[in-house]
Motif scaffolding. Structure first.
Motif, PDB file in Angstrom:
ATOM      1  N   TRP A 138     -15.013  38.715   9.775  1.00 29.04           N
ATOM      2  CA  TRP A 138     -13.924  39.620  10.334  1.00 29.04           C
ATOM      3  C   TRP A 138     -12.791  39.084  10.666  1.00 29.04           C
ATOM      4  CZ3 TRP A 138     -18.946  39.632  12.251  1.00 29.04           C
ATOM      5  CH2 TRP A 138     -19.732  40.804  11.924  1.00 29.04           C
ATOM      6  N   PRO A 139     -11.505  39.588  10.569  1.00 33.37           N
ATOM      7  CA  PRO A 139     -10.307  39.098  10.747  1.00 33.37           C
ATOM      8  C   PRO A 139     -10.386  38.389  12.125  1.00 33.37           C
ATOM      9  CG  PRO A 139      -9.972  41.330  10.214  1.00 33.37           C
ATOM     10  CD  PRO A 139     -11.499  41.143  10.353  1.00 33.37           C
ATOM     11  N   ARG A 140      -9.599  37.231  12.143  1.00 31.31           N
ATOM     12  CA  ARG A 140      -9.642  36.328  13.679  1.00 31.31           C
ATOM     13  C   ARG A 140      -8.120  36.705  14.043  1.00 31.31           C
ATOM     14  NH1 ARG A 140     -13.432  33.228  15.036  1.00 31.31           N
ATOM     15  NH2 ARG A 140     -14.898  32.602  13.473  1.00 31.31           N
ATOM     16  N   VAL A 141      -7.873  37.049  15.239  1.00 26.08           N
ATOM     17  CA  VAL A 141      -6.814  37.306  16.095  1.00 26.08           C
ATOM     18  C   VAL A 141      -6.516  36.976  17.252  1.00 26.08           C
ATOM     19  CG1 VAL A 141      -5.882  39.120  14.417  1.00 26.08           C
ATOM     20  CG2 VAL A 141      -7.108  39.723  16.440  1.00 26.08           C
ATOM     21  N   THR A 142      -5.734  36.376  17.960  1.00 26.82           N
ATOM     22  CA  THR A 142      -5.524  36.157  19.408  1.00 26.82           C
ATOM     23  C   THR A 142      -5.576  37.393  20.079  1.00 26.82           C
ATOM     24  OG1 THR A 142      -3.461  35.519  19.431  1.00 26.82           O
ATOM     25  CG2 THR A 142      -4.675  33.618  18.870  1.00 26.82           C
ATOM     26  N   GLU A 143      -5.628  37.260  21.331  1.00 27.26           N
ATOM     27  CA  GLU A 143      -5.689  38.416  22.115  1.00 27.26           C
ATOM     28  C   GLU A 143      -4.078  38.905  22.405  1.00 27.26           C
ATOM     29  OE1 GLU A 143      -6.504  40.118  26.439  1.00 27.26           O
ATOM     30  OE2 GLU A 143      -7.566  38.427  26.018  1.00 27.26           O
ATOM     31  N   LYS A 144      -3.373  37.879  22.246  1.00 24.94           N
ATOM     32  CA  LYS A 144      -1.823  38.096  22.020  1.00 24.94           C
ATOM     33  C   LYS A 144      -1.544  38.742  20.831  1.00 24.94           C
ATOM     34  CE  LYS A 144       2.504  35.740  22.878  1.00 24.94           C
ATOM     35  NZ  LYS A 144       3.143  34.306  23.262  1.00 24.94           N
TER      36      LYS A 144
END
Length: 179
Positions: A138-144
């Motif tokens: 799945w795509p990796r994204v930070t919370e920000k």
């Protein structure tokens, strides 16, 4: 139909109200519509379900097996709807065998594509799916990053500033009501 090409999707956690709430939360303010309900993907309900889901143009979907375990978390953001995305999945015999139902958390169809991708990654994290469902990615994204993407407004919904002469006239009318 595509010949068997892949492994059967690994079984994940049970999809219950808590899992659906986490998927809904992952879309943040982009979530629209009613609370997701299970749509049947068994042979006798498949055509009807896919027709209904053609009307949903964007969102996250959770495909489940007969026992209610998650078999696929995905996203769709397309002109031909979530139904078309699921048709693609069901073209794979190993998925068609195990996908018995689907829950769809609908998103605003004017949402930026990157925001829907970020929501998919966020949902995977909230559901603790990374590494738990075989080789699925799945795509990796930070919370920000996720927050910036799901709270951004698509260009088609932005309005330009009011003309100064109209803004002044409206303000004057409110301050001096007739009569």
């Amino acid at each position: 139909m595509i010949a068997d090409c892949c492994e059967e999707p690994a079984a994940g956690p049970m999809v219950d109200a808590r899992a659906l709430r986490r998927a809904w939360t992952a879309l943040g303010p982009l979530a629209v519509g009613d609370w997701p309900v299970r749509h049947g993907l068994d042979v006798q309900h498949r055509a009807q379900t896919l027709t209904v889901l053609d009307e949903m143009l964007a969102g996250l979907y959770l495909a489940v097996d007969q026992d209610g375990r998650l078999r696929w978390l995905g996203k769709a953001h397309r002109a031909d709807g979530v139904g078309a995305r699921l048709r693609h999945h069901l073209g794979h015999p190993e998925r068609a065998r195990v996908f018995a139902g689907v829950f769809v958390v609908a998103a605003d169809p004017f949402s930026p594509r990157k925001a829907i991708e970020a929501a998919e990654g966020r949902a995977a994290d909230l559901l603790k799916l990374r590494g738990a469902m075989g080789t699925r990615q799945w795509p990796r994204v930070t919370e920000k990053q996720w927050l910036a993407l799901v709270t951004s407004r698509p260009a088609s919904r932005l309005v330009g500033p009011r003309r100064p002469d109209l803004a002044t006239a409206e303000r004057t009318d409110r301050n001096n009501p007739p009569g």
